[in-house]
Design a protein around this motif. Structure first.
Motif, PDB file in Angstrom:
ATOM      1  N   TYR A  34       0.830  -1.200   0.000  1.00  0.00           N
ATOM      2  CA  TYR A  34       0.000   0.000   0.000  1.00  0.00           C
ATOM      3  C   TYR A  34       0.873   1.261   0.000  1.00  0.00           C
ATOM      4  O   TYR A  34       0.421   2.331  -0.397  1.00  0.00           O
ATOM      5  CB  TYR A  34      -0.925   0.010   1.222  1.00  0.00           C
ATOM      6  N   TYR A  88      -7.428 -11.059   7.997  1.00  0.00           N
ATOM      7  CA  TYR A  88      -8.110 -10.674   6.757  1.00  0.00           C
ATOM      8  C   TYR A  88      -7.249 -11.033   5.545  1.00  0.00           C
ATOM      9  O   TYR A  88      -7.765 -11.475   4.510  1.00  0.00           O
ATOM     10  CB  TYR A  88      -8.412  -9.177   6.771  1.00  0.00           C
ATOM     11  N   SER A 137      -7.908 -13.407   2.349  1.00  0.00           N
ATOM     12  CA  SER A 137      -7.688 -12.967   0.974  1.00  0.00           C
ATOM     13  C   SER A 137      -6.837 -13.972   0.201  1.00  0.00           C
ATOM     14  O   SER A 137      -7.130 -14.295  -0.956  1.00  0.00           O
ATOM     15  CB  SER A 137      -7.015 -11.588   0.983  1.00  0.00           C
ATOM     16  N   ASN A 149      -2.592  -2.236  -4.285  1.00  0.00           N
ATOM     17  CA  ASN A 149      -3.785  -2.220  -3.416  1.00  0.00           C
ATOM     18  C   ASN A 149      -4.360  -3.610  -3.206  1.00  0.00           C
ATOM     19  O   ASN A 149      -5.570  -3.776  -3.033  1.00  0.00           O
ATOM     20  CB  ASN A 149      -4.854  -1.273  -3.979  1.00  0.00           C
ATOM     21  N   ASP A 208      -4.246  -7.485  -1.138  1.00  0.00           N
ATOM     22  CA  ASP A 208      -3.850  -8.160   0.097  1.00  0.00           C
ATOM     23  C   ASP A 208      -3.057  -9.440  -0.181  1.00  0.00           C
ATOM     24  O   ASP A 208      -2.702 -10.157   0.743  1.00  0.00           O
ATOM     25  CB  ASP A 208      -5.088  -8.497   0.939  1.00  0.00           C
ATOM     26  N   THR A 239     -10.973  -1.187   6.817  1.00  0.00           N
ATOM     27  CA  THR A 239     -10.220  -1.859   5.773  1.00  0.00           C
ATOM     28  C   THR A 239      -8.848  -2.247   6.307  1.00  0.00           C
ATOM     29  O   THR A 239      -8.403  -1.763   7.337  1.00  0.00           O
ATOM     30  CB  THR A 239     -10.051  -0.930   4.556  1.00  0.00           C
ATOM     31  N   THR A 240      -8.159  -3.118   5.556  1.00  0.00           N
ATOM     32  CA  THR A 240      -6.855  -3.599   6.004  1.00  0.00           C
ATOM     33  C   THR A 240      -5.874  -2.450   6.217  1.00  0.00           C
ATOM     34  O   THR A 240      -5.168  -2.405   7.229  1.00  0.00           O
ATOM     35  CB  THR A 240      -6.276  -4.588   4.975  1.00  0.00           C
ATOM     36  N   ASN A 241      -5.829  -1.500   5.251  1.00  0.00           N
ATOM     37  CA  ASN A 241      -4.850  -0.422   5.403  1.00  0.00           C
ATOM     38  C   ASN A 241      -5.153   0.467   6.594  1.00  0.00           C
ATOM     39  O   ASN A 241      -4.245   0.969   7.269  1.00  0.00           O
ATOM     40  CB  ASN A 241      -4.748   0.406   4.118  1.00  0.00           C
ATOM     41  N   GLU A 242      -6.438   0.660   6.943  1.00  0.00           N
ATOM     42  CA  GLU A 242      -6.783   1.461   8.124  1.00  0.00           C
ATOM     43  C   GLU A 242      -6.383   0.761   9.414  1.00  0.00           C
ATOM     44  O   GLU A 242      -5.881   1.388  10.350  1.00  0.00           O
ATOM     45  CB  GLU A 242      -8.289   1.757   8.130  1.00  0.00           C
TER      46      GLU A 242
END
Length: 442
Positions: free
Chosen positions: A39, A113, A117, A258, A260, A346-349
């Protein structure tokens, strides 16, 4: 109560060897090589993110060589909480404990998560969320059966995941092209992109500090902990730089920025869409994610246990199983928090919140080191930070830089983190004042 028949409370067992400690340290982190870091390409490009990674790598190397002094001098399950409490008192201990909890409670949901994925990539019929939730159930259960069994499992899956990354690097090396790595970047490096990429660069290494949480379960901690820490950070630096640089030169890196599951896609670019290696790698790639999830589960449970033991969390969370000598309620409580986190962002958050907790903890740990050097000069320090005060000063300064960068580019998430810290700290102070008042009255 959870007491043994002779009236003594069960204790954590000292069974972890240097090799197993290396495995736990690398295992906590190694999922960061499999996902999350990419990311950073989205916000910084490959060149800007390489600079982000170099800055973060310097911070982690200097931090670990300094942090090891604290871990060997004060080998308690509380880790950063114990150091800050000793240096700054209850308020400092609370801040360190809160930051560490955020770090280790939010890393597992992101990993879970990603596991979902990767599994979905292998078989689209398998739901991502179902796999993520099942991961918690399976690995909390494994950890309930004792640290000796958990450490053995960590050693196996960590070795497999390291070997897999080595094979991955060997396969894609002939396909690397420096022009592809440099393509599609801004004409010049943008400082804003470099700083925005910092939290994702931290994902390469975040959670290595969790070794401190198993310090009470390490054989001969004064010698074992330095060996485990130093060997693990060297392993991770080599793997992180290798994976990030080589992956960026295989194809159009923008297609990976972007996802996973970037590594199987990298193999697809290198070997062709229908090549079996990408599917095989995704299958084996589960080892790295499993290693990190499993080892982070060990760490979050020990941090909850230590905070509860000191009265910062409900006492029930400090209970240890009579049969297996594991903090069973702490394991379950942390799992429930992770369940909720999977559904909230979300994963990045989740990654950004986790590294926010980590960098605050790094900062207060380095401050604790300086304070304890002055406050307790006679404290037995089996390992001392090299080139003191310069090495810990570099770690401290870069921690501040990373914190400012994360806050500036993630203001809403930072508000959530520091708002939660402020509310929790206020509740703790009020509870302490009320408790103290009652003691005075009585």
């Amino acid at each position: 109560m959870n007491d043994a028949p002779d009236g003594r409370r069960p204790q954590l067992d000292r069974v972890i060897s240097a090799t197993q400690l290396w495995a736990i340290a690398v295992g906590m982190v190694i999922s960061g090589e499999y996902f999350g870091w990419n990311y950073g390409w989205e916000v910084a490009g490959t060149v800007g993110f390489l600079i982000s990674t170099i800055i973060v790598t310097i911070m982690y190397v200097t931090f670990i060589f300094s942090y090891t002094e604290l871990t060997t001098a004060i080998p308690h399950a509380g880790g950063p909480f114990s150091y800050a409490h000793r240096a700054f008192g209850q308020i400092g201990g609370f801040i360190a404990g809160f930051a560490t909890l955020v770090d280790f409670l939010l890393a597992p949901p992101a990993i879970a998560y990603a596991l979902g994925s990767y599994t979905h990539f292998l078989n689209p019929a398998i739901p991502i969320m179902g796999t993520a939730l099942a991961t918690y159930v399976v690995f909390i259960t494994i950890n309930l059966f004792g640290i000796k069994q958990s450490a053995r499992f960590s050693l196996i899956v960590t070795i497999l995941s390291v070997l897999e990354l080595v094979v991955f690097l060997i396969i894609i090396l002939p396909c690397y092209d420096n022009d592809r790595f440099l393509a599609n970047n801004p004409p010049s490096v943008e400082p804003g992109g470099v700083f925005a990429g910092i939290p994702f660069a931290m994902w390469f290494f975040v959670a290595i500090e969790g070794v401190a949480m198993v310090a009470e379960e390490v054989k001969n901690p004064h010698k074992t902990i330095p060996r485990g820490y130093i060997s693990s950070i060297l392993t991770l630096v080599i793997l992180a730089l290798g994976v990030m640089i080589l992956s960026g030169g295989v194809g159009d890196w923008r297609q990976l920025s972007n996802l996973d599951h970037p590594l199987p896609e990298t193999l697809t670019m290198a070997l062709g869409k229908n090549n079996a290696w990408s599917k095989v790698f995704a299958s084996l790639g589960l080892f790295g994610l499993i290693a990190s999830f499993h080892c982070n589960t060990i760490s979050y449970s020990r941090q909850i246990y230590a905070l509860a033991r000191e009265g910062y969390l409900p006492k029930i969370l400090s209970q240890i199983s009579l049969k297996y000598h594991t903090p069973h309620w702490a394991l379950i409580a942390g799992g429930l928090v992770g369940f909720l986190a999977i559904f909230t962002g979300t994963t990045n958050e989740i990654i950004i919140l986790s590294v926010l907790g980590a960098v605050v903890m790094y900062l207060i740990s380095m401050l604790s080191l300086f304070v304890l050097r002055k406050k307790e000069p006679g404290l037995h320090r089996p390992f001392k930070a090299p080139l003191y005060p310069y090495v810990p000063a570099v770690a401290l300064i870069l921690s501040v830089v990373c914190l400012l960068a994360i806050v500036y580019y993630n203001r809403w998430l930072s508000l959530i983190f520091f708002g939660g810290l402020g509310i929790s700290l206020l509740a703790f102070v009020l509870k302490y004042i009320i408790f103290t008042s009652k003691k005075v009255i009585n």
